[in-house]
Design a protein around this motif. Structure first.
Motif, PDB file in Angstrom:
ATOM      1  N   ALA A 143       0.073 100.455 -66.303  1.00  0.00           N
ATOM      2  CA  ALA A 143       1.172 100.556 -67.269  1.00  0.00           C
ATOM      3  C   ALA A 143       0.631 100.352 -68.678  1.00  0.00           C
ATOM      4  O   ALA A 143      -0.333  99.616 -68.900  1.00  0.00           O
ATOM      5  N   ALA A 144       1.246 101.021 -69.655  1.00  0.00           N
ATOM      6  CA  ALA A 144       0.872 100.799 -71.051  1.00  0.00           C
ATOM      7  C   ALA A 144       1.338  99.405 -71.474  1.00  0.00           C
ATOM      8  O   ALA A 144       2.420  98.955 -71.091  1.00  0.00           O
ATOM      9  N   LEU A 145       0.516  98.717 -72.256  1.00  0.00           N
ATOM     10  CA  LEU A 145       0.866  97.398 -72.788  1.00  0.00           C
ATOM     11  C   LEU A 145       0.824  97.495 -74.305  1.00  0.00           C
ATOM     12  O   LEU A 145      -0.252  97.589 -74.905  1.00  0.00           O
ATOM     13  N   VAL A 146       1.999  97.518 -74.914  1.00  0.00           N
ATOM     14  CA  VAL A 146       2.144  97.832 -76.332  1.00  0.00           C
ATOM     15  C   VAL A 146       2.516  96.560 -77.108  1.00  0.00           C
ATOM     16  O   VAL A 146       3.604  96.017 -76.930  1.00  0.00           O
ATOM     17  N   GLY A 147       1.605  96.105 -77.956  1.00  0.00           N
ATOM     18  CA  GLY A 147       1.881  94.963 -78.807  1.00  0.00           C
ATOM     19  C   GLY A 147       2.456  95.401 -80.141  1.00  0.00           C
ATOM     20  O   GLY A 147       1.998  96.387 -80.725  1.00  0.00           O
ATOM     21  N   VAL A 148       3.470  94.676 -80.606  1.00  0.00           N
ATOM     22  CA  VAL A 148       4.112  94.974 -81.889  1.00  0.00           C
ATOM     23  C   VAL A 148       4.048  93.702 -82.729  1.00  0.00           C
ATOM     24  O   VAL A 148       4.680  92.697 -82.395  1.00  0.00           O
ATOM     25  N   ALA A 149       3.273  93.721 -83.820  1.00  0.00           N
ATOM     26  CA  ALA A 149       3.055  92.517 -84.617  1.00  0.00           C
ATOM     27  C   ALA A 149       3.264  92.800 -86.094  1.00  0.00           C
ATOM     28  O   ALA A 149       2.885  93.863 -86.592  1.00  0.00           O
ATOM     29  N   ALA A 150       3.878  91.829 -86.787  1.00  0.00           N
ATOM     30  CA  ALA A 150       3.978  91.920 -88.242  1.00  0.00           C
ATOM     31  C   ALA A 150       2.578  91.782 -88.834  1.00  0.00           C
ATOM     32  O   ALA A 150       1.837  90.854 -88.507  1.00  0.00           O
ATOM     33  N   GLU A 151       2.205  92.712 -89.689  1.00  0.00           N
ATOM     34  CA  GLU A 151       0.819  92.807 -90.142  1.00  0.00           C
ATOM     35  C   GLU A 151       0.319  91.539 -90.823  1.00  0.00           C
ATOM     36  O   GLU A 151      -0.837  91.156 -90.672  1.00  0.00           O
TER      37      GLU A 151
ATOM     38  N   THR B 236      -7.886  83.676 -87.739  1.00  0.00           N
ATOM     39  CA  THR B 236      -8.320  83.397 -89.096  1.00  0.00           C
ATOM     40  C   THR B 236      -8.212  81.913 -89.401  1.00  0.00           C
ATOM     41  O   THR B 236      -7.621  81.143 -88.652  1.00  0.00           O
ATOM     42  N   GLU B 237      -8.783  81.509 -90.554  1.00  0.00           N
ATOM     43  CA  GLU B 237      -8.770  80.104 -90.927  1.00  0.00           C
ATOM     44  C   GLU B 237      -7.361  79.586 -91.121  1.00  0.00           C
ATOM     45  O   GLU B 237      -7.087  78.399 -90.906  1.00  0.00           O
ATOM     46  N   ASP B 238      -6.427  80.421 -91.524  1.00  0.00           N
ATOM     47  CA  ASP B 238      -5.059  79.961 -91.721  1.00  0.00           C
ATOM     48  C   ASP B 238      -4.247  79.983 -90.424  1.00  0.00           C
ATOM     49  O   ASP B 238      -3.044  79.746 -90.423  1.00  0.00           O
ATOM     50  N   GLY B 239      -4.912  80.242 -89.298  1.00  0.00           N
ATOM     51  CA  GLY B 239      -4.266  80.149 -87.996  1.00  0.00           C
ATOM     52  C   GLY B 239      -3.663  81.428 -87.476  1.00  0.00           C
ATOM     53  O   GLY B 239      -3.072  81.419 -86.393  1.00  0.00           O
ATOM     54  N   ALA B 240      -3.793  82.528 -88.203  1.00  0.00           N
ATOM     55  CA  ALA B 240      -3.238  83.786 -87.696  1.00  0.00           C
ATOM     56  C   ALA B 240      -3.980  84.177 -86.420  1.00  0.00           C
ATOM     57  O   ALA B 240      -5.205  84.262 -86.408  1.00  0.00           O
ATOM     58  N   PRO B 241      -3.269  84.420 -85.326  1.00  0.00           N
ATOM     59  CA  PRO B 241      -3.943  84.736 -84.073  1.00  0.00           C
ATOM     60  C   PRO B 241      -4.501  86.146 -84.067  1.00  0.00           C
ATOM     61  O   PRO B 241      -4.040  87.026 -84.798  1.00  0.00           O
TER      62      PRO B 241
ATOM     63  N   GLU C 147       6.059  87.135 -91.994  1.00  0.00           N
ATOM     64  CA  GLU C 147       6.603  85.942 -91.356  1.00  0.00           C
ATOM     65  C   GLU C 147       6.777  86.186 -89.863  1.00  0.00           C
ATOM     66  O   GLU C 147       7.056  87.301 -89.423  1.00  0.00           O
ATOM     67  N   TRP C 148       6.629  85.085 -89.076  1.00  0.00           N
ATOM     68  CA  TRP C 148       6.937  85.186 -87.660  1.00  0.00           C
ATOM     69  C   TRP C 148       8.407  85.544 -87.495  1.00  0.00           C
ATOM     70  O   TRP C 148       9.279  84.963 -88.124  1.00  0.00           O
ATOM     71  N   GLY C 149       8.683  86.483 -86.667  1.00  0.00           N
ATOM     72  CA  GLY C 149      10.034  86.988 -86.473  1.00  0.00           C
ATOM     73  C   GLY C 149      10.263  88.322 -87.142  1.00  0.00           C
ATOM     74  O   GLY C 149      11.206  89.038 -86.770  1.00  0.00           O
TER      75      GLY C 149
ATOM     76  N   GLY D  26      13.403  80.029 -80.913  1.00  0.00           N
ATOM     77  CA  GLY D  26      14.416  80.717 -81.705  1.00  0.00           C
ATOM     78  C   GLY D  26      14.184  82.205 -81.849  1.00  0.00           C
ATOM     79  O   GLY D  26      15.135  82.999 -81.780  1.00  0.00           O
ATOM     80  N   ILE D  27      12.937  82.597 -82.072  1.00  0.00           N
ATOM     81  CA  ILE D  27      12.658  84.032 -82.224  1.00  0.00           C
ATOM     82  C   ILE D  27      12.910  84.766 -80.914  1.00  0.00           C
ATOM     83  O   ILE D  27      13.476  85.863 -80.893  1.00  0.00           O
ATOM     84  N   ALA D  28      12.518  84.148 -79.795  1.00  0.00           N
ATOM     85  CA  ALA D  28      12.781  84.770 -78.497  1.00  0.00           C
ATOM     86  C   ALA D  28      14.274  84.909 -78.255  1.00  0.00           C
ATOM     87  O   ALA D  28      14.724  85.895 -77.652  1.00  0.00           O
ATOM     88  N   ALA D  29      15.059  83.923 -78.713  1.00  0.00           N
ATOM     89  CA  ALA D  29      16.516  84.031 -78.576  1.00  0.00           C
ATOM     90  C   ALA D  29      17.039  85.244 -79.339  1.00  0.00           C
ATOM     91  O   ALA D  29      17.916  85.973 -78.849  1.00  0.00           O
ATOM     92  N   GLU D  30      16.503  85.476 -80.538  1.00  0.00           N
ATOM     93  CA  GLU D  30      16.892  86.667 -81.293  1.00  0.00           C
ATOM     94  C   GLU D  30      16.514  87.937 -80.535  1.00  0.00           C
ATOM     95  O   GLU D  30      17.288  88.914 -80.510  1.00  0.00           O
TER      96      GLU D  30
END
Length: 224
Positions: A82-90, A101-106, A122-124, A152-156
């Protein structure tokens, strides 16, 4: 892939070979707060009870970073096609070729077949995009949200899917939001639990999870 606005989404997915309509699982839930045992538990459930339902033509859409349920998805998909598609705020994720990164961005989770970077710092910010991407990939085919842990974000994410008419399977026993919904401990969780589209199941009941996902992804009458 990168998209600057919703108008470019269809073309980006088409160029990535994700057009045409397919069953979709929207995976939402915990991230950095999940320990490795919790991540592996979710990975085992996905591998045994979710991905086999999707088959080779389905897709999982999640947040794409190397943490929590997204790390679990990366582990689970190794033995599936199956395709596994990640969607992330840049602005919240490290460059794809790098590490945290040093500021904790995964960093992005490397087991994902696709990574879509969307506007935001921002997260979310990725949450509405996850919903849009899932709907665009499904393109009229059924989709289902699977929730493990979460805040909270998962609830949204869950609420946005419910508003679209997307069923949700809640994996009780994974902690935080999932258990709040199972136990009805907050008004928000109770509202989610009361939806006719919500199914709450033990994370350990693989047969029930597989049956619920199968039912959610069953084509409606007249759909091919």
């Amino acid at each position: 892939m990168r998209v600057a606005d919703a108008d470019g989404l269809a073309a980006a997915l088409r160029d990535a070979g994700l057009a045409g309509g397919r069953p979709v699982v929207v995976l939402v839930g915990g991230a950095g707060g999940m320990d490795d045992a919790a991540v592996q538990l979710v990975a085992d459930v996905l591998a045994a009870a979710v991905l086999p339902v999707l088959g080779d033509t389905g897709a999982v859409v999640d947040g794409g970073t190397d943490a929590g349920v997204m790390r679990a998805a990366g582990r689970a998909v190794r033995d599936h096609r199956a395709a596994l598609v990640g969607v992330a705020a840049e602005g919240t994720v490290a460059p794809p070729a790098g590490s945290s990164t040093e500021d904790g961005a995964p960093a992005p989770e490397r087991g994902h077949t696709h990574l879509l970077l969307v506007p935001g710092d921002e997260w979310g910010d990725e949450s509405p995009w996850i919903d849009r991407v899932a709907a665009a990939i499904a393109d009229g085919h059924p989709s289902v949200t699977v929730l493990a842990n979460g805040g909270g974000i998962a609830a949204e994410d869950v609420e946005r899917g419910l508003a679209r008419g997307r069923p949700v399977v809640v994996l009780a026993g994974t902690g935080r939001l999932a258990d709040e919904i199972a136990e009805g401990t907050t008004p928000r969780a109770t509202n989610i639990a009361r939806s006719a589209l919500t199914t709450v199941l033990s994370v350990h009941d693989l047969g029930a999870v597989r049956a619920a996902v199968t039912a959610a992804l069953r084509p409606s009458e007249g759909e091919t």
